[in-house]
Scaffold this motif. Structure first.
Motif, PDB file in Angstrom:
ATOM      1  N   ALA A 209       0.807  -1.218   0.000  1.00 13.04           N
ATOM      2  CA  ALA A 209       0.000   0.000   0.000  1.00 13.04           C
ATOM      3  C   ALA A 209       0.842   1.270   0.000  1.00 13.04           C
ATOM      4  CB  ALA A 209      -0.929   0.005   1.213  1.00 13.04           C
ATOM      5  N   LEU A 210       2.156   1.145   0.167  1.00  9.16           N
ATOM      6  CA  LEU A 210       3.017   2.322   0.209  1.00  9.16           C
ATOM      7  C   LEU A 210       3.294   2.829  -1.204  1.00  9.16           C
ATOM      8  CD1 LEU A 210       5.663   1.229   2.869  1.00  9.16           C
ATOM      9  CD2 LEU A 210       3.757   2.795   3.199  1.00  9.16           C
ATOM     10  N   PRO A 211       3.162   4.134  -1.460  1.00 16.37           N
ATOM     11  CA  PRO A 211       3.501   4.681  -2.784  1.00 16.37           C
ATOM     12  C   PRO A 211       4.965   4.424  -3.116  1.00 16.37           C
ATOM     13  CG  PRO A 211       2.289   6.285  -1.464  1.00 16.37           C
ATOM     14  CD  PRO A 211       2.651   5.161  -0.551  1.00 16.37           C
ATOM     15  N   ARG A 212       5.234   4.067  -4.346  1.00 20.30           N
ATOM     16  CA  ARG A 212       6.582   3.659  -4.762  1.00 20.30           C
ATOM     17  C   ARG A 212       7.634   4.711  -4.428  1.00 20.30           C
ATOM     18  NH1 ARG A 212      10.935   2.800  -5.349  1.00 20.30           N
ATOM     19  NH2 ARG A 212      12.112   1.593  -6.887  1.00 20.30           N
ATOM     20  N   ASP A 213       7.285   6.007  -4.626  1.00 21.11           N
ATOM     21  CA  ASP A 213       8.289   7.054  -4.406  1.00 21.11           C
ATOM     22  C   ASP A 213       8.386   7.512  -2.953  1.00 21.11           C
ATOM     23  OD1 ASP A 213       5.751   8.034  -4.539  1.00 21.11           O
ATOM     24  OD2 ASP A 213       6.274   9.913  -5.535  1.00 21.11           O
ATOM     25  N   LEU A 214       7.557   6.937  -2.075  1.00 17.30           N
ATOM     26  CA  LEU A 214       7.596   7.340  -0.668  1.00 17.30           C
ATOM     27  C   LEU A 214       7.939   6.187   0.270  1.00 17.30           C
ATOM     28  CD1 LEU A 214       4.448   9.658  -0.458  1.00 17.30           C
ATOM     29  CD2 LEU A 214       6.834  10.345  -0.686  1.00 17.30           C
ATOM     30  N   ASP A 250       3.847  -6.489   6.365  1.00 12.89           N
ATOM     31  CA  ASP A 250       2.920  -7.338   5.625  1.00 12.89           C
ATOM     32  C   ASP A 250       3.185  -7.192   4.129  1.00 12.89           C
ATOM     33  OD1 ASP A 250       0.906  -9.112   5.172  1.00 12.89           O
ATOM     34  OD2 ASP A 250      -0.730  -7.718   5.593  1.00 12.89           O
ATOM     35  N   GLU A 251       3.038  -8.298   3.403  1.00 12.98           N
ATOM     36  CA  GLU A 251       3.299  -8.335   1.961  1.00 12.98           C
ATOM     37  C   GLU A 251       4.697  -7.799   1.647  1.00 12.98           C
ATOM     38  OE1 GLU A 251       0.052  -7.580  -0.791  1.00 12.98           O
ATOM     39  OE2 GLU A 251      -1.199  -7.009   0.906  1.00 12.98           O
ATOM     40  N   ILE A 252       5.668  -8.315   2.362  1.00  4.15           N
ATOM     41  CA  ILE A 252       7.059  -7.880   2.182  1.00  4.15           C
ATOM     42  C   ILE A 252       7.561  -8.168   0.777  1.00  4.15           C
ATOM     43  CG2 ILE A 252       8.058 -10.059   3.011  1.00  4.15           C
ATOM     44  CD1 ILE A 252      10.240  -8.389   4.370  1.00  4.15           C
ATOM     45  N   PRO A 256      10.308  -3.011  -3.448  1.00  3.75           N
ATOM     46  CA  PRO A 256      11.250  -2.966  -4.575  1.00  3.75           C
ATOM     47  C   PRO A 256      12.626  -3.451  -4.160  1.00  3.75           C
ATOM     48  CG  PRO A 256      10.017  -0.908  -4.377  1.00  3.75           C
ATOM     49  CD  PRO A 256       9.738  -1.695  -3.129  1.00  3.75           C
ATOM     50  N   ILE A 257      13.397  -3.917  -5.127  1.00  2.42           N
ATOM     51  CA  ILE A 257      14.722  -4.473  -4.858  1.00  2.42           C
ATOM     52  C   ILE A 257      15.630  -3.473  -4.152  1.00  2.42           C
ATOM     53  CG2 ILE A 257      16.851  -5.247  -5.962  1.00  2.42           C
ATOM     54  CD1 ILE A 257      14.919  -7.461  -5.817  1.00  2.42           C
ATOM     55  N   ASP A 258      15.612  -2.198  -4.567  1.00  3.24           N
ATOM     56  CA  ASP A 258      16.510  -1.221  -3.947  1.00  3.24           C
ATOM     57  C   ASP A 258      16.147  -0.972  -2.484  1.00  3.24           C
ATOM     58  OD1 ASP A 258      14.155  -0.112  -4.959  1.00  3.24           O
ATOM     59  OD2 ASP A 258      14.978   1.914  -4.918  1.00  3.24           O
ATOM     60  N   VAL A 259      14.852  -1.013  -2.161  1.00  2.00           N
ATOM     61  CA  VAL A 259      14.430  -0.845  -0.771  1.00  2.00           C
ATOM     62  C   VAL A 259      14.775  -2.094   0.035  1.00  2.00           C
ATOM     63  CG1 VAL A 259      12.471  -0.378   0.753  1.00  2.00           C
ATOM     64  CG2 VAL A 259      12.591   0.710  -1.482  1.00  2.00           C
ATOM     65  N   ARG A 302      14.908 -13.864  -9.067  1.00  2.00           N
ATOM     66  CA  ARG A 302      15.608 -12.614  -8.773  1.00  2.00           C
ATOM     67  C   ARG A 302      14.645 -11.452  -8.541  1.00  2.00           C
ATOM     68  NH1 ARG A 302      20.938 -13.317  -9.436  1.00  2.00           N
ATOM     69  NH2 ARG A 302      21.658 -15.049 -10.751  1.00  2.00           N
ATOM     70  N   ALA A 303      13.477 -11.763  -8.021  1.00  2.60           N
ATOM     71  CA  ALA A 303      12.506 -10.734  -7.664  1.00  2.60           C
ATOM     72  C   ALA A 303      12.568 -10.407  -6.179  1.00  2.60           C
ATOM     73  CB  ALA A 303      11.097 -11.178  -8.044  1.00  2.60           C
ATOM     74  N   PHE A 304      13.326 -11.203  -5.427  1.00  2.77           N
ATOM     75  CA  PHE A 304      13.486 -10.965  -3.995  1.00  2.77           C
ATOM     76  C   PHE A 304      14.914 -11.358  -3.619  1.00  2.77           C
ATOM     77  CE2 PHE A 304      12.849 -11.449   0.576  1.00  2.77           C
ATOM     78  CZ  PHE A 304      11.943 -10.434   0.841  1.00  2.77           C
ATOM     79  N   ARG A 305      15.548 -10.517  -2.808  1.00  2.29           N
ATOM     80  CA  ARG A 305      16.947 -10.749  -2.460  1.00  2.29           C
ATOM     81  C   ARG A 305      17.093 -12.006  -1.597  1.00  2.29           C
ATOM     82  NH1 ARG A 305      20.736  -6.219  -2.723  1.00  2.29           N
ATOM     83  NH2 ARG A 305      21.929  -7.447  -1.231  1.00  2.29           N
ATOM     84  N   GLU A 306      18.036 -12.848  -1.971  1.00  6.79           N
ATOM     85  CA  GLU A 306      18.245 -14.086  -1.241  1.00  6.79           C
ATOM     86  C   GLU A 306      18.738 -13.818   0.174  1.00  6.79           C
ATOM     87  OE1 GLU A 306      20.449 -18.415  -1.901  1.00  6.79           O
ATOM     88  OE2 GLU A 306      21.115 -16.663  -3.024  1.00  6.79           O
ATOM     89  N   ASP A 307      19.664 -12.847   0.328  1.00 10.55           N
ATOM     90  CA  ASP A 307      20.190 -12.560   1.670  1.00 10.55           C
ATOM     91  C   ASP A 307      19.116 -11.986   2.587  1.00 10.55           C
ATOM     92  OD1 ASP A 307      20.042 -10.281   0.148  1.00 10.55           O
ATOM     93  OD2 ASP A 307      22.163  -9.743   0.315  1.00 10.55           O
TER      94      ASP A 307
END
Length: 467
Positions: A209-214, A250-252, A256-259, A302-307
């Motif tokens: 639910a969080l806006p991508r740029d915020l 929730d819904e981790i 996005p990958i950078d976050v 590669r849609a979610f970081r393994e570490d």
């Protein structure tokens, strides 16, 4: 002579009274929870209470008469008040020095003479964690549900609750997996309330639910002037607000990958860096995350970081779908019936046998959330004391988008046993030999998968080519 003695006695008593008043005032000042400084021009310390001395690591006896700048190893922010005459209220102050790391809410009030010149400054400050605790208490940032509130007697649910109770005793990160609507947030709140952090905050965030740029500024906060529209004084993020407690992501899987990379750093370093800043702010939070997606598959794609996956998935608890908890459906149905009958002030007390049969044969793709909505709708529509099939009006089950339509071919049919073996082997290999996920795909319990694997002699060892 008598008059002189009387006057002297009155002065003595008055002096004792004044001395007692000073002692009382000193005791009050020394025992308030906020730090207090009274400074003269040049930031010379006229008075300092015990809380301020403790927070600043200075001796109150040796501080009197000396400039504050000579007592601490950081740049003070009170000095400009003497020049400008403008004080401030509740300013966030982060102090990072070789000897101190403080996060405060600071107030400076100038005292002026008749000419408008600042003759002293009253400086009060408190640790920000105390402010957060008070704000959380007022705003309701706390968990309501406990394990006792989780309704059900099925073995699948009992196993999940037992695992969650064990996980609650520690501080390890927990991953709650399960379909949408199974009650993951209720489990997260119960874990928090049963943990040593139960007096701290419980902050729930829906990552989708969080806006991508915020997203970054919401999670980690931002510094003053970091972007257009930001508050001038900056703002703490959700991780700072949850410090000392639990944060529920929730819904981790929607991050996005950078976050995800920045979240990993928070988990490793136990500190956050606000957007537009370089200073790390220590945080002490326990992370409970949840996903209705298969994170293992997302890692492979590669849609979610393994570490990050391994950091979050120290303890995984799978919450069973409602269709695997048939014996719990009547308990839940009557619970929601009582809830909405009371809320809507309607005299609906029972469920007809036909309606209950419909509840128990329905597949419940929306799980407990759908059941609750159905009972709320039924109570609204019911004109009698008993919910019937008409009031219940369940949706007609449709083919799931995840199901592959059956294609008719001219090939000879195979036996049910062979089809079962093929389905189980395919599910086991597809999930990378994760039997929990395989059971979820097949729609059966994990012990059933084990039994079938043993029955058909399916190998659980990865081939070298798959390793």
């Amino acid at each position: 002579m008598e008059a002189t003695l009387t006057t002297t006695l009155e002065l003595l008593l008055d002096g004792q009274h004044q001395a007692r008043l000073v002692e009382e005032q000193q005791a009050i000042v020394d025992h308030i929870a906020d730090g207090l400084l009274v400074l003269e021009p040049g930031t010379v310390v006229r008075h300092i209470n015990r809380t301020a001395a403790r927070l600043l690591h200075i001796s109150p006896e040796s501080a009197i008469g000396r400039p504050l700048s000579s007592l601490v190893d950081f740049q003070t922010v009170v000095e400009p008040v003497f020049d400008s005459g403008n004080g401030y209220i509740d300013r966030e102050l982060i102090i990072t020095s070789p000897s101190l790391h403080l996060h405060l809410v600071d107030t400076a009030i100038p005292i002026k003479d008749e000419t408008g010149k600042v003759v002293s400054v009253v400086n009060t400050f408190r640790e920000i964690q105390r402010v957060r605790t008070l704000a959380q208490h007022i705003s309701g940032s706390h968990a309501r549900y406990r394990f006792e509130d989780i309704i059900g007697q099925s073995p699948a649910l009992a196993g999940a609750v037992l695992s969650a109770r064990k996980a609650a005793r520690g501080a390890t990160n927990v991953l709650l997996s399960g379909e949408s609507g199974v009650g993951k947030e209720m489990f997260a709140q119960a874990i928090h309330n049963a943990s040593p952090r139960h007096e701290g905050a419980f902050i729930a965030i829906n990552c989708a639910a969080l806006p991508r740029d915020l997203i970054e500024s919401e999670l980690f906060g931002y510094a003053s002037g970091s972007f257009t529209g930001a508050r001038r004084e900056g703002r703490p993020g959700k991780f700072e607000a949850a410090s000392g407690g639990t944060i529920f992501l929730d819904e981790i899987s929607e991050l996005p990958i950078d976050v995800q990379a920045k979240l990993l750093r928070v988990l490793q370093e136990r500190e956050v860096v606000r957007v537009g800043d370089t200073r790390g702010i220590p945080v002490d939070v326990r992370i409970v995350s949840a996903s209705n997606q298969n994170l293992q598959h997302m890692v492979l794609n590669r849609a979610f970081r393994e570490d990050l996956y391994y950091r979050c998935n120290v303890i995984e608890i799978e919450i069973p779908p409602l269709r695997n908890r048939q014996i719990d459906i009547p308990l839940l149905a009557y619970h929601f019936l009582a809830k909405y009958s009371s809320l809507l002030n309607k005299s609906v007390y029972g469920i007809s046998a036909q309606a209950m049969a419909s509840l128990q044969t329905y597949s419940w793709p929306g799980n407990i959330r759908e059941l609750e909505n159905s009972m709320e709708r039924a109570v609204n529509l019911c004109d009698h004391q008993e919910v019937d099939v008409t009031a219940l009006s369940l949706f007609t089950p449709s083919v799931s988008v995840d199901e592959t339509p059956i294609q008719l071919t001219d090939s000879p049919p195979i036996s049910l046993e062979a089809a079962e073996r093929a389905a189980i082997e395919t599910a086991v290999r597809y999930t990378g030999f994760n039997l929990t996920q395989a059971a979820k795909i097949l729609g059966i319990s994990k012990p059933s998968v084990y039994a079938k694997v043993k029955k058909y002699g399916i190998s659980l060892e990865r081939r070298r080519s798959q390793a």
